[in-house]
Scaffold this motif. Sequence first.
Motif, PDB file in Angstrom:
ATOM      1  N   GLU A   2       0.814  -1.380  -0.008  1.00 25.29           N
ATOM      2  CA  GLU A   2       0.002   0.281   0.121  1.00 25.29           C
ATOM      3  C   GLU A   2       0.806   1.114  -0.092  1.00 25.29           C
ATOM      4  OE1 GLU A   2      -3.502   0.563   0.364  1.00 25.29           O
ATOM      5  OE2 GLU A   2      -3.777  -1.451  -0.052  1.00 25.29           O
ATOM      6  N   ARG A   3       0.400   2.218  -0.697  1.00 24.42           N
ATOM      7  CA  ARG A   3       1.131   3.359  -0.735  1.00 24.42           C
ATOM      8  C   ARG A   3       1.231   4.139   0.734  1.00 24.42           C
ATOM      9  NH1 ARG A   3      -0.060   8.113  -5.031  1.00 24.42           N
ATOM     10  NH2 ARG A   3       2.134   9.179  -5.047  1.00 24.42           N
ATOM     11  N   SER A   4       0.262   4.233   1.522  1.00 24.90           N
ATOM     12  CA  SER A   4       0.555   4.771   2.844  1.00 24.90           C
ATOM     13  C   SER A   4       1.454   3.988   3.643  1.00 24.90           C
ATOM     14  CB  SER A   4      -0.930   4.721   3.587  1.00 24.90           C
ATOM     15  OG  SER A   4      -1.293   3.572   3.784  1.00 24.90           O
ATOM     16  N   SER A   5       1.505   2.769   3.515  1.00 25.11           N
ATOM     17  CA  SER A   5       2.652   1.888   4.358  1.00 25.11           C
ATOM     18  C   SER A   5       4.136   2.111   3.818  1.00 25.11           C
ATOM     19  CB  SER A   5       2.347   0.505   4.362  1.00 25.11           C
ATOM     20  OG  SER A   5       2.350   0.023   3.259  1.00 25.11           O
ATOM     21  N   VAL A   6       4.153   2.472   2.481  1.00 28.50           N
ATOM     22  CA  VAL A   6       5.484   3.023   2.093  1.00 28.50           C
ATOM     23  C   VAL A   6       6.051   4.267   2.592  1.00 28.50           C
ATOM     24  CG1 VAL A   6       6.826   3.475   0.089  1.00 28.50           C
ATOM     25  CG2 VAL A   6       5.221   1.814  -0.249  1.00 28.50           C
ATOM     26  N   TRP A   7       5.084   4.924   2.531  1.00 28.71           N
ATOM     27  CA  TRP A   7       5.258   6.399   3.343  1.00 28.71           C
ATOM     28  C   TRP A   7       5.748   6.432   4.678  1.00 28.71           C
ATOM     29  CZ3 TRP A   7       7.268  10.082   0.443  1.00 28.71           C
ATOM     30  CH2 TRP A   7       7.163  10.130  -0.755  1.00 28.71           C
ATOM     31  N   HIS A   8       4.804   5.472   5.443  1.00 22.56           N
ATOM     32  CA  HIS A   8       5.075   5.323   6.756  1.00 22.56           C
ATOM     33  C   HIS A   8       6.693   4.907   7.107  1.00 22.56           C
ATOM     34  CE1 HIS A   8       0.778   5.569   7.179  1.00 22.56           C
ATOM     35  NE2 HIS A   8       0.953   6.393   8.222  1.00 22.56           N
ATOM     36  N   LEU A   9       6.906   3.836   6.280  1.00 19.35           N
ATOM     37  CA  LEU A   9       8.161   3.296   6.521  1.00 19.35           C
ATOM     38  C   LEU A   9       9.323   4.230   5.993  1.00 19.35           C
ATOM     39  CD1 LEU A   9       7.456  -0.318   5.061  1.00 19.35           C
ATOM     40  CD2 LEU A   9       7.896   0.384   7.611  1.00 19.35           C
ATOM     41  N   VAL A  10       9.002   5.014   5.128  1.00 19.02           N
ATOM     42  CA  VAL A  10       9.984   6.032   4.489  1.00 19.02           C
ATOM     43  C   VAL A  10      10.306   6.890   5.771  1.00 19.02           C
ATOM     44  CG1 VAL A  10      10.551   8.050   3.074  1.00 19.02           C
ATOM     45  CG2 VAL A  10       9.614   5.880   2.132  1.00 19.02           C
ATOM     46  N   PHE A  11       9.081   7.366   6.406  1.00 21.69           N
ATOM     47  CA  PHE A  11       9.226   8.454   7.623  1.00 21.69           C
ATOM     48  C   PHE A  11       9.911   7.795   8.726  1.00 21.69           C
ATOM     49  CE2 PHE A  11       7.333  10.313  11.390  1.00 21.69           C
ATOM     50  CZ  PHE A  11       7.747  11.462  11.211  1.00 21.69           C
ATOM     51  N   ALA A  12       9.705   6.519   8.938  1.00 18.86           N
ATOM     52  CA  ALA A  12      10.418   5.777   9.930  1.00 18.86           C
ATOM     53  C   ALA A  12      11.814   5.683   9.630  1.00 18.86           C
ATOM     54  CB  ALA A  12       9.614   4.341   9.999  1.00 18.86           C
ATOM     55  N   GLY A  13      12.278   5.268   8.362  1.00 17.49           N
ATOM     56  CA  GLY A  13      13.779   5.408   8.033  1.00 17.49           C
ATOM     57  C   GLY A  13      14.523   6.654   8.345  1.00 17.49           C
ATOM     58  N   ILE A  14      13.613   7.731   7.922  1.00 20.64           N
ATOM     59  CA  ILE A  14      14.333   9.067   8.110  1.00 20.64           C
ATOM     60  C   ILE A  14      14.273   9.507   9.809  1.00 20.64           C
ATOM     61  CG2 ILE A  14      13.691  11.445   7.879  1.00 20.64           C
ATOM     62  CD1 ILE A  14      12.638  10.809   5.195  1.00 20.64           C
ATOM     63  N   TYR A  15      13.313   9.210  10.328  1.00 22.76           N
ATOM     64  CA  TYR A  15      13.300   9.256  11.756  1.00 22.76           C
ATOM     65  C   TYR A  15      14.298   8.535  12.706  1.00 22.76           C
ATOM     66  CZ  TYR A  15      11.760   9.352  16.649  1.00 22.76           C
ATOM     67  OH  TYR A  15      11.814   9.289  17.866  1.00 22.76           O
TER      68      TYR A  15
END
Length: 135
Positions: A2-15
């Motif tokens: 899902e697109r939303s889970s990809v963005w969540h994981l990208v944000f988690a990586g940056i965080y």
Amino acid sequence: MERSSVWHLVFAGIYTAVTCIFLVKLNSLNRVLMDDGYDKNAFSLISYNNFQPFKYFIFTLLLVGLGAYLFYRLFRCLVCEYEMSWWEILALILAILCSLILVILLIIFIQVPIFRAILAVGFVGTLGLYAYANR
């Protein structure tokens, strides 16, 4: 995925990257403060290097807030999305655990000696204001 889970994981990586770099710098600051004896005097600790410990404290509050929000969003993504592969579930669980561990580490690292000094200065300031107001 899902697109939303990809963005969540990208944000988690940056965080995760930003928080790890900050934790290294915070640990370095804590060592300098403890080694030079600033932990004995709360006022000198807070005013060290142009109020650097206070700035670190504010940034820690920001990172803890972002980490709590990230934890909430990742957990919600894990619970609410129904069609996920096993590796998506695994990635979300690892991101949740990582964000939780980083928030705990932030709280532990800021406690000694910066948070104690801020509490002491805040307490003395509050007593001073109370005494001034009730004279």
